[in-house]
Design a protein around this motif. Structure first.
Motif, short mmCIF file in Angstrom:
data_model
loop_
_atom_site.label_atom_id
_atom_site.label_comp_id
_atom_site.label_asym_id
_atom_site.label_seq_id
_atom_site.Cartn_x
_atom_site.Cartn_y
_atom_site.Cartn_z
N ALA A 21 -31.80 11.91 -8.53
CA ALA A 21 -30.77 12.50 -9.39
C ALA A 21 -29.47 12.66 -8.62
O ALA A 21 -28.38 12.39 -9.15
N THR A 25 -25.87 10.99 -9.66
CA THR A 25 -24.74 11.82 -10.08
C THR A 25 -23.72 12.07 -8.98
O THR A 25 -22.56 12.33 -9.27
N ASP A 30 -24.62 18.55 -11.15
CA ASP A 30 -24.98 17.52 -12.12
C ASP A 30 -26.41 17.01 -11.87
O ASP A 30 -27.14 16.71 -12.81
N LEU A 34 -29.41 17.07 -14.50
CA LEU A 34 -30.13 15.84 -14.84
C LEU A 34 -31.63 16.03 -14.62
O LEU A 34 -32.45 15.60 -15.45
N THR A 38 -34.44 15.85 -17.52
CA THR A 38 -35.56 14.91 -17.37
C THR A 38 -36.90 15.61 -17.57
O THR A 38 -37.76 15.14 -18.31
N THR A 66 -31.68 8.93 -19.21
CA THR A 66 -30.91 10.14 -19.53
C THR A 66 -29.54 10.07 -18.88
O THR A 66 -28.52 10.38 -19.50
N PHE A 67 -29.51 9.64 -17.62
CA PHE A 67 -28.22 9.51 -16.91
C PHE A 67 -27.32 8.51 -17.62
O PHE A 67 -26.13 8.77 -17.85
N ASN A 70 -26.02 9.96 -20.90
CA ASN A 70 -24.99 10.97 -20.65
C ASN A 70 -23.68 10.32 -20.21
O ASN A 70 -22.60 10.75 -20.61
#
Length: 171
Positions: A21, A25, A30, A34, A38, A66-67, A70
């Motif tokens: 993560a 990011t 962040d 994340l 998740t 997800t990243f 976003n």
């Protein structure tokens, strides 16, 4: 798998998600968000998880997706629509210009540093950089896989030392 077993398995694997993560990011807050998103998605979709599936890979996939979602949402949010007769789309991130002179110097320095590596280290490093797997490099160079890994590690270490002036741009 029961909810308790699922939670226990995720608890064991989730420690390895934080560095991923952070790499995505490049920001602690962040990365925490994340990771939380998740794990929440994993818990809410645990019925979609199949026993025998690699849980770690499943979580990494959820995190990566997800990243990306976003990021795409953020890009859309930062896109302005001109309502004049021309109807131009103006993306706020494209409004700055860069003359690329700095990157040209950096690329030359990196190329010079790689070329100055001893062939023993440069060859496996460049093969790995081009996408060869460790076992493919070992077979091609007819050396043990441990030696391949060691030489790539040494090459990276030397490059990191030679190119330390660029370290603050990488983060």
């Amino acid at each position: 798998m029961t909810a308790l077993e699922f939670t226990n398995h995720i608890g064991k694997v989730s420690k390895s998600l934080r560095p991923f993560a952070l790499r995505l990011t490049k920001d602690n807050e962040d990365a925490n968000d994340l990771l939380q998103d998740t794990l929440l998605k994993a818990y809410t979709n645990r019925d979609k998880y199949t026993d025998g599936t690699n849980l770690k890979a499943w979580l990494y996939t959820i995190m990566k997706n997800t990243f990306i979602t976003n990021y795409q949402r953020m890009v859309r949010k930062n896109t302005f629509i001109d309502t004049t007769d021309n109807l131009h789309y103006i993306n706020s991130t494209d409004s700055s210009t860069d003359n690329m002179a700095y990157s040209s110097f950096a690329q030359e320095d990196i190329a010079r540093a790689v070329n100055n590596l001893d062939d023993t280290y440069r060859t496996p490093f460049m093969m790995h950089f081009r996408g060869f797997k460790y076992h493919e490099i070992a077979a091609k160079l007819e050396i043990p896989i441990g030696t391949v890994k060691n030489r790539i590690h040494i090459a990276r270490k030397e490059l990191k030392t030679k190119l330390h002036v660029y370290a603050h741009f990488a983060s």
